[in-house]
Design a protein around this motif. Structure first.
Motif, PDB file in Angstrom:
ATOM      1  N   CYS A   1       0.836  -1.207   0.000  1.00 52.36           N
ATOM      2  CA  CYS A   1       0.000   0.000   0.000  1.00 52.36           C
ATOM      3  C   CYS A   1       0.870   1.256   0.000  1.00 52.36           C
ATOM      4  N   GLY A   2       1.934   1.246   0.799  1.00 53.00           N
ATOM      5  CA  GLY A   2       2.818   2.401   0.871  1.00 53.00           C
ATOM      6  C   GLY A   2       3.553   2.650  -0.427  1.00 53.00           C
ATOM      7  N   LEU A   3       4.068   1.584  -1.032  1.00 50.76           N
ATOM      8  CA  LEU A   3       4.816   1.735  -2.282  1.00 50.76           C
ATOM      9  C   LEU A   3       3.913   2.165  -3.429  1.00 50.76           C
ATOM     10  N   TRP A   4       2.721   1.599  -3.492  1.00 52.03           N
ATOM     11  CA  TRP A   4       1.812   1.972  -4.579  1.00 52.03           C
ATOM     12  C   TRP A   4       1.312   3.399  -4.399  1.00 52.03           C
ATOM     13  N   THR A   5       1.085   3.799  -3.164  1.00 54.27           N
ATOM     14  CA  THR A   5       0.693   5.186  -2.914  1.00 54.27           C
ATOM     15  C   THR A   5       1.776   6.142  -3.380  1.00 54.27           C
ATOM     16  N   ALA A   6       3.023   5.834  -3.033  1.00 47.30           N
ATOM     17  CA  ALA A   6       4.144   6.685  -3.451  1.00 47.30           C
ATOM     18  C   ALA A   6       4.247   6.741  -4.969  1.00 47.30           C
ATOM     19  N   ALA A   7       4.078   5.591  -5.621  1.00 49.36           N
ATOM     20  CA  ALA A   7       4.151   5.555  -7.088  1.00 49.36           C
ATOM     21  C   ALA A   7       3.035   6.380  -7.714  1.00 49.36           C
ATOM     22  N   GLY A   8       1.840   6.299  -7.126  1.00 50.35           N
ATOM     23  CA  GLY A   8       0.726   7.063  -7.655  1.00 50.35           C
ATOM     24  C   GLY A   8       0.892   8.560  -7.500  1.00 50.35           C
ATOM     25  N   VAL A   9       1.571   8.976  -6.426  1.00 52.27           N
ATOM     26  CA  VAL A   9       1.814  10.401  -6.189  1.00 52.27           C
ATOM     27  C   VAL A   9       2.893  10.929  -7.126  1.00 52.27           C
ATOM     28  N   VAL A  10       3.915  10.122  -7.380  1.00 54.62           N
ATOM     29  CA  VAL A  10       5.052  10.548  -8.182  1.00 54.62           C
ATOM     30  C   VAL A  10       4.759  10.461  -9.680  1.00 54.62           C
ATOM     31  N   ALA A  11       3.961   9.480 -10.090  1.00 55.73           N
ATOM     32  CA  ALA A  11       3.770   9.181 -11.511  1.00 55.73           C
ATOM     33  C   ALA A  11       3.356  10.369 -12.366  1.00 55.73           C
ATOM     34  N   PRO A  12       2.408  11.206 -11.939  1.00 57.53           N
ATOM     35  CA  PRO A  12       1.963  12.289 -12.836  1.00 57.53           C
ATOM     36  C   PRO A  12       3.048  13.285 -13.218  1.00 57.53           C
ATOM     37  N   THR A  13       4.085  13.437 -12.392  1.00 59.94           N
ATOM     38  CA  THR A  13       5.136  14.420 -12.682  1.00 59.94           C
ATOM     39  C   THR A  13       6.492  13.791 -12.964  1.00 59.94           C
ATOM     40  N   ALA A  14       6.553  12.465 -12.965  1.00 57.37           N
ATOM     41  CA  ALA A  14       7.849  11.794 -13.135  1.00 57.37           C
ATOM     42  C   ALA A  14       8.294  11.738 -14.585  1.00 57.37           C
ATOM     43  N   GLY A  15       7.361  11.903 -15.493  1.00 59.10           N
ATOM     44  CA  GLY A  15       7.718  11.848 -16.908  1.00 59.10           C
ATOM     45  C   GLY A  15       8.021  10.455 -17.398  1.00 59.10           C
TER      46      GLY A  15
ATOM     47  N   GLY B   1       6.352   7.119 -18.741  1.00 58.01           N
ATOM     48  CA  GLY B   1       5.129   6.507 -19.228  1.00 58.01           C
ATOM     49  C   GLY B   1       4.864   5.159 -18.603  1.00 58.01           C
ATOM     50  N   LEU B   2       5.945   4.399 -18.370  1.00 55.26           N
ATOM     51  CA  LEU B   2       5.795   3.067 -17.780  1.00 55.26           C
ATOM     52  C   LEU B   2       5.284   3.161 -16.348  1.00 55.26           C
ATOM     53  N   LEU B   3       5.828   4.111 -15.579  1.00 54.50           N
ATOM     54  CA  LEU B   3       5.386   4.282 -14.201  1.00 54.50           C
ATOM     55  C   LEU B   3       3.926   4.716 -14.161  1.00 54.50           C
ATOM     56  N   ASP B   4       3.559   5.661 -15.003  1.00 56.24           N
ATOM     57  CA  ASP B   4       2.177   6.135 -15.026  1.00 56.24           C
ATOM     58  C   ASP B   4       1.229   5.032 -15.479  1.00 56.24           C
ATOM     59  N   PHE B   5       1.706   4.183 -16.400  1.00 59.70           N
ATOM     60  CA  PHE B   5       0.884   3.095 -16.921  1.00 59.70           C
ATOM     61  C   PHE B   5       0.498   2.115 -15.818  1.00 59.70           C
ATOM     62  N   PHE B   6       1.465   1.732 -15.015  1.00 58.40           N
ATOM     63  CA  PHE B   6       1.198   0.734 -13.982  1.00 58.40           C
ATOM     64  C   PHE B   6       0.692   1.342 -12.669  1.00 58.40           C
TER      65      PHE B   6
END
Length: 356
Positions: free
Chosen positions: A170-184, A186-191
């Motif tokens: 839950c913690g890792l996915w939350t962090a990924a979801g917060v970072v994905a929109p500005t990380a640039g 595509g793979l991170l945002d996709f998953f």
């Protein structure tokens, strides 16, 4: 943290919640969309449309329930068992729905035409969302989001679906979801699917409350997901409704969905054991799969011959009956056969791996 073990009673209230979510989506498509009626839903259903207009939020409820159910059903299973359970659960009703919808579009190519039958074959794989192949039914887009969740949660299963590992996930996915929109990336945002990950994560946390006990940590996870979900409500509103539609009803529906899941997690609805809700929960998946394009085609075909209210209400009843037939006479036996065959294949792999 002691494990109280799996739920000893069927969570019938959960069946009721997903059935309500399905009816929300059906009402949104049948009452709000102008494409089938040839005029705005507000002109056809002036009383019902303002309420049905927010029925698209049933999808968010599905994702919230999905996080709860997947965590619950995967506990103590191997990766192979997890894969078999998901494949045998998703595909039989889906295959039946694809055949049903293709048949309706072939007979009545009014709302949509099948331009390439190869696209129908690709749709049978459920992978068309990643291949830029058009969905046979627009409702199928949610299935690809579900598949991403399964892929991500499959990373937890080999290490063991435990309280610690689920909280870490839950913690890792939350962090990924917060970072994905500005990380640039595509793979991170996709998953990471940041639009919908808060619902899956909250569902997992609710199951941990149910299986163990509610703690401050789990409540923090749930509240955080609720807050993160608010980020995309206005965007989802713009996609599904006019820009002038107020956003507060959508936020209220999400709050009520979280409250309902909290009540289920805390056992407040355990006394709800109406048997008909079990059937309602069972037919929710096939109802969701078959109702949209096929239903809109029927509306378009009969809109000048049948008054709107009887047409929409009768069509909902007909689709519910067809969903019941698919669940009972197609999905149930096909799931047993598919599961048995996949288990034999898994045993063959295990035997080969252990062979000298």
């Amino acid at each position: 943290m002691s494990d109280r073990g799996p739920t000893r009673i069927r969570l019938t209230a959960l069946d009721g919640l997903i059935f309500v979510a399905a009816l929300m989506v059906v009402s949104y498509h049948y009452v709000t969309l102008a494409s089938a009626w040839g005029r705005p839903g507000s002109a056809v259903f002036p009383v019902a449309q303002p309420v049905a207009a927010y029925g698209w939020l049933g999808v968010e409820v599905f994702f919230l329930v999905s996080g709860f159910v997947i965590c619950m059903s995967t506990w103590g299973r191997t990766l192979g068992d997890f894969a078999i359970s998901r494949v045998s659960r998703l595909y039989p009703a889906y295959w039946a729905a694809v055949v049903f919808t293709a048949g309706v579009l072939w007979l009545w190519p009014e709302m949509r035409r099948i331009e390439h039958w190869s696209d129908v074959l690709v749709n049978l794989s459920m992978m068309q969302g990643g291949l830029h192949v058009k969905h046979l039914d627009d409702a199928y887009w949610t299935l690809f989001v579900e598949l991403k969740f399964y892929v991500l949660f499959a990373l937890v299963v080999p290490r063991g679906v435990t309280y610690r590992n689920c909280v870490l996930f839950c913690g890792l996915w939350t962090a990924a979801g917060v970072v994905a929109p500005t990380a640039g990336s595509g793979l991170l945002d996709f998953f990471a699917v940041p639009q919908f990950s808060p619902y899956f994560v909250a569902g997992i946390a609710f199951h941990l409350m149910r299986r163990f006990r509610p703690t401050h940590l789990l409540w923090v996870i749930v509240v955080l997901q609720f807050l993160l979900a608010q980020t995309y409500v206005a965007e989802r509103l713009d996609v599904n409704l006019d820009h002038d539609a107020p956003v507060w009803p959508a936020r209220l529906v999400i709050a009520l969905a979280f409250a309902a899941m909290a009540a289920i997690a805390l056992g407040a609805l355990d006394r709800v054991q109406w048997r008909w809700l079990r059937t309602a929960g069972a037919i929710t998946y096939p109802l969701y799969l078959i109702h949209m394009i096929a239903g809109l085609t029927v509306i378009h075909h009969f809109r000048d011959r049948v008054p709107p209210v009887p047409l929409a209400a009768g069509l909902t009843l007909v689709m519910t009956t067809i969903a019941w037939f698919i669940q009972r006479h197609v999905e149930r036996p096909a799931t047993r056969l598919l599961r048995a065959g996949l288990h034999r294949g898994l045993e063959d792999i295990r035997s080969a791996a252990n062979a000298p």
